[in-house]
Every structure is written in structure tokens, then in C-alpha cells.
Motif scaffolding. Sequence first.
Motif, PDB file in Angstrom:
ATOM      1  N   GLY A  31     -35.825   1.821  -3.046  1.00 38.89           N
ATOM      2  CA  GLY A  31     -36.307   0.057  -3.716  1.00 38.89           C
ATOM      3  C   GLY A  31     -35.118  -0.047  -5.128  1.00 38.89           C
ATOM      4  O   GLY A  31     -36.229  -1.207  -5.609  1.00 38.89           O
ATOM      5  N   ILE A  32     -34.254   0.288  -5.331  1.00 42.56           N
ATOM      6  CA  ILE A  32     -33.533   0.180  -6.596  1.00 42.56           C
ATOM      7  C   ILE A  32     -33.356  -1.008  -6.586  1.00 42.56           C
ATOM      8  O   ILE A  32     -33.040  -1.613  -7.677  1.00 42.56           O
ATOM      9  CB  ILE A  32     -31.983   1.829  -6.761  1.00 42.56           C
ATOM     10  CG1 ILE A  32     -32.716   2.704  -7.117  1.00 42.56           C
ATOM     11  CG2 ILE A  32     -31.779   0.418  -7.862  1.00 42.56           C
ATOM     12  CD1 ILE A  32     -31.889   3.614  -7.397  1.00 42.56           C
ATOM     13  N   CYS A  33     -32.691  -1.282  -5.429  1.00 40.11           N
ATOM     14  CA  CYS A  33     -32.317  -3.546  -5.019  1.00 40.11           C
ATOM     15  C   CYS A  33     -33.376  -3.905  -5.902  1.00 40.11           C
ATOM     16  O   CYS A  33     -33.166  -5.189  -6.747  1.00 40.11           O
ATOM     17  CB  CYS A  33     -31.402  -2.918  -4.260  1.00 40.11           C
ATOM     18  SG  CYS A  33     -33.601  -3.280  -2.251  1.00 40.11           S
ATOM     19  N   ALA A  34     -34.461  -4.106  -5.463  1.00 40.33           N
ATOM     20  CA  ALA A  34     -35.906  -4.459  -5.696  1.00 40.33           C
ATOM     21  C   ALA A  34     -35.615  -5.062  -7.819  1.00 40.33           C
ATOM     22  O   ALA A  34     -35.460  -6.516  -7.613  1.00 40.33           O
ATOM     23  CB  ALA A  34     -36.689  -3.845  -5.641  1.00 40.33           C
ATOM     24  N   GLU A  35     -34.886  -4.086  -8.020  1.00 42.90           N
ATOM     25  CA  GLU A  35     -34.784  -3.747  -9.943  1.00 42.90           C
ATOM     26  C   GLU A  35     -33.837  -5.125  -9.899  1.00 42.90           C
ATOM     27  O   GLU A  35     -33.528  -5.667 -11.112  1.00 42.90           O
ATOM     28  CB  GLU A  35     -35.244  -3.016 -10.672  1.00 42.90           C
ATOM     29  CG  GLU A  35     -36.704  -2.169 -10.587  1.00 42.90           C
ATOM     30  CD  GLU A  35     -37.529  -3.396 -11.119  1.00 42.90           C
ATOM     31  OE1 GLU A  35     -37.519  -3.977 -11.324  1.00 42.90           O
ATOM     32  OE2 GLU A  35     -38.839  -2.379 -11.041  1.00 42.90           O
ATOM     33  N   SER A  36     -33.075  -5.573  -9.019  1.00 41.29           N
ATOM     34  CA  SER A  36     -31.870  -6.256  -9.988  1.00 41.29           C
ATOM     35  C   SER A  36     -31.616  -7.667  -9.276  1.00 41.29           C
ATOM     36  O   SER A  36     -30.826  -8.433  -9.605  1.00 41.29           O
ATOM     37  CB  SER A  36     -30.819  -5.388  -9.262  1.00 41.29           C
ATOM     38  OG  SER A  36     -30.696  -5.739  -7.510  1.00 41.29           O
TER      39      SER A  36
END
Lengths: 422, 212
Positions: A31-36
Motif C-alpha cells: 500500500g505504499i503506492c497510495a501515499e504517492s
Amino acid sequence: MSERLERGLSKLRSQIDPKVKSFFSSCVHCGICAESCLFFTETRDPRYTPIYKTEPLRKVWQQEYTFWGKLASKLGIAAPIAEQDLADWEELVYDGCSMCGRCSMVCPMGIDIAQIIFKVKTGLSAAGFSPPDLAETTQRAVDIGSPMGVKLPALQAQIGHIEEEINLKIPVDVEGSEYMALLSSMEIMYFPEYISALAKIFHQAGVSWTLCSDAFEATNSGLQIGNTEVAGVLVERIVAGAEKLKVKNVISPECGHAYTAIRWEGPNFIGRPYSFKVVHILELLDELLQSGRLKTTGKESSRLTFHDPCSIVRRGGVETQPRHILNAIAENAVEMTEHGAMNWCCGGGGGVSGNERAEPLKLKVFNRKKSQLEELDVETIVTSCSNCRLVIEDGLEANDMEINIVGLTEMLADHLVVDNSQ
Amino acid sequence: MATFIDGFLWYFALAVFVIGVSGNLVTIILASRKVDLSVPRDSAFSGALRTLFSRFLPDQHMLSRIGIQVVAGYMFHLGLFILLFFAAPHVAFLEENILGFGWTAAPHWLFIVASQFAFLGIIMLWLYRMTNSVSRLISKLDDHVATILTFLVMLSGCLALLESFETLRLLHRFLVELLLIYFPFSRLMHAFTFVPSRLFTGAWFGRRGVDS
């Protein structure tokens, strides 16, 4: 299975290559992509998580290319992909993704999520699940040659006005020119000052250039909607124009997705390399400045910043050139905290700005750019994409922000040393 | 049962793991790919290499928002790496049964620290997966199975080592064999496929002249 679902699934299947297999099998759903992604950070809606937008293609991969998926399908315990699955993702990938590619820069597994989202678009588009506005502009681009319906007489009229205003000839259909310049409809209709800037700059630098009456439009609705066949047709027109005029180079305008279409994806869309070179206008301007063919005078004194268009910088590699140009003509340029390849999108790329139903979401996610601008407290924003420029203008207006916005090419033209002998 | 676990099942699990993992990688690496016909601005090779290593570090501006995943991820993976390759029984096992040579095992204190890191890391990651709205939405059954199986392997291994009890050793080995069989068909493959993924993406950005 309905015919449209079959079309969509067939297209999605054709998109599964070794890269996609590698990407999906390495995703750990962190889910790291969400914060980008500005669509997530500004809404906190988890559905806008970039990797979640790839679900239709992931499902096809999972069900048809993995052991457990195939087993579950054989045993009849996996729900087959339904038409509704595709319909449900239309809003996510067309309204809720500007194809800015920021997610692809931060994935710890190295997954190019934006590339997969584009593949999802091709499936949805094949099944007819795409925004009506984009479908219409795509059809118009095929039929008329311009997504905004700009025909040759409209361009000729603009050229007439500009020639009168700047007292310089704008060459059209000049065979054997060194450069053939492309334009976007937005530049023709909303920002004709871009065309006059080109004329002034090329006149001073002694560049041999021309426009092509058969191929002046650079935008590519096929790329925006995810229809690679249409994208190929539109690229072919430019290639035919360039080959007819026997030019050595084609100049991509200040339009982000147009640059992607003609510089990077074009040869792949048409299945063969070009006989000419493609340069972005900023690459050429930087080269002319560096080589001393362009002389500038005076510097902008207002506090300003450069907004990096995603397709030109993050997905296109033209990052240092605008900064070189800006440094030559501005003395108070400041950078946003996250800039260059990690800049935040304006929110209107990937066809979002041409999709009316996405307007409220587009304005909401503009808050990210608004925060960046407030942090800097600038008087002027400089950019190099007519679409970004319109989207930022809308955002500034909606937020009652008094900031000027200008195109970098025009700003450079305003600082040229005037040749009084002409 | 012990003969079965130490004998047939071990070789079967190893075969499934080796054939499954290499089969997956061959499909990804050797399958034909479309050639990019655009003229590159820069080297795809150096871009691929750069991204292979650069993605070990998170984007500095995002760190405050993804701190838990990064810290817990590093704790778990580093801890597991030390347990897997430097726990004394593993070193001895690899030397006697597979490689024919060994190396210095980690001292007991390091084993304890590494196992605490690994346990804390995997528990934090799993709790995050269960409680964060994004992770909950995107997680699949496979993610949970892989986590639980890995956790049980680690737990049984630590207990077996600390208690020196044969039944625990057998349980640990049985769970390892289950993990090996499950590995090639699961998300655990990311332990290998992160390499081609980073290389593909790095090459793509590299030829466009973007430092990714």
C-alpha cells in the motif's frame, strides 16, 4: 458472456507479458503506492490506491496464469470476471488517475504501476467502458484530426493574426526544413502566444522550421483513452507529414502527453522506427541557448516556480532543460519541496481534464498543488504543458489564488535580444 | 512420520521449490518481449542497475507517511535473513545436506536479537495489513496465508532451537516443507521477482533518461 466483455477480456489477456507477470507476482500489497498518489492523499479513499486500479488485469492474470487461480476456476469456486467488474473500474482509472506515474517511482518492488494502469485502460476502452467525453474527443481526433475540432482554417486564421502582430512569417509546408513543429489544439485556441514565441525564437536562432498543414496536431486522444490502434493512426499522420516534407526533426510542443505519444510510444504504436528525430521544444531551446544561438536579455524579478509536467519530466526525462532555460531568464526562481521527477501532478493529466464528470475530483486533488504553492508564496508559476496550464488556472481560480501562470517558451521569447536591424 | 518428514517430503518439497521458482523466473526472464522502437536518450542497462539498488531506500519525503511499513519491513527481512542463513542449526544443515561447506554461525545473542526483530516486524506488518484501510482493501488470502505460514515456521524454529525437543524439530521441518511447496505458487515469490521487476522498470526509466 457478452460481446463487449469478451472484447475487454481479450484485450486484457493480450496485455499480459513477462513484465506484467513479474509485476503482479512481486506485489506484496504493502500500500505504499497510495501515499504517492494525489487522488488518495487528497481524498483518503482507499479505492484510489494505484495498485487497486489495476485489479481487472490482476484478476485476469490471477485466474488464467497462476496455479491457484486456474485451479479455482476449474473447480468453479472463482467468480469469473463480469461486465460489472470492468464497469466499476472505469471511474477509478479514468477519473481517479492522471497517469502521472508517481506511484511507479516509489514502489519498493519496482513495479511500474502506471504502465499497468494504461494496460487496464486498453481493456476498458475495448469493452466500451470509457468516459463519453473522451470517447467523443477520440472520435473527433480520428475524423477531423483534432480532439477539439480545430481544422486547418482555424490554424491559418491564427497564423494570420500572429504574423500581423509580430511581423514575422510563420512557415507552413516548407519542404526540406530542418524542423517540423507540432502544436496542440489548446495552444492554437487558448495559447497562440506559444506559436508567436516559436516564430520569434526560431527567427533569432536562424532555425529552419515549418508547420505541416496535414499534421499540425500533436495531441493523441488514443493514448489518453487507452486505444492503441487510434493512437497509431494519429501518430501515422504526423509521420506521413514529416516524411512528405522531408524534415530531419519533429518538435514536440509543450504538451505532456503529446510528447509521450510522439517521442516515446509513437514508434511502438506504428510498429516501426521513425526516419526523423523527435525533440521536445524545451530540449531544443536549451540546446540553442547553450550553443549561443539564442541571446537573452534581462531577467524576471518576480518570485516564481516551475511546475514539472509529469509526462515531460517524470515519464519523459526532460528535467534539467527547463531549469537551464529558467535560470537564464529568471533571478528569483524557487523549487517546490518535491520537484523534478518527484513533483506532484496538477491533477488533470491522462485525460482527466477532458472528462467533465471528473471535474469535482480534479479540483479536489488540486489541493496538493495548492499546498505546494502556498508553501512557496510565489507570484508566478511557469510550466511547459498547455494542459497543466489550463488545469492550474482552473485550480487557482477555484481557490481564489492570485498567481500568474505562463508558459516557459513564451517567457523565453519575452527575453530575447531584439534584433533592430530586422 | 519422522522418516517421511526427513526423507520423501523434504526431497519433494525441495523439488517443487526449485522447479517452481526457476520455472516462474524463466517464464519472466526468457519469454520474448516487445522491443521498444523509440530511440533511447540514455542507457537502459545503467537505469536497470540503478533502480535495482535505489528501491531499497524509500523516498525521503514519503518516509513520515510510510514509516511503519518501512521500519517493520526492514526489521522482519533483516531478522529473517540472519535466522535463515546464520542460525547455527541452519548453517550446519546447509553444510551437511546441501552445500558441503559452511560458515561461522551467529552467536546466540545475535540469534535472539534477530528473532525478536523478525517476530516484531512480521507482527507489525500483519497488524498494519489488518487495520489500515488501504492494506485491508488490497490484501488477498494469499498475503495472509504466506504471513501465517512464515510466522509458524519462525516460531517452531525458535522453539525447536531453544527447547532442543525432537518433536519441535520435526514440526519445524514439516512447516518448512509446506512453505517450500507453497512458495512458488504464492506471493512469497516476491523474494525473487522483485529483481526482474526493478530491472524492467529501471530499464524503462533509464532509456528515457529518468533517474528512478
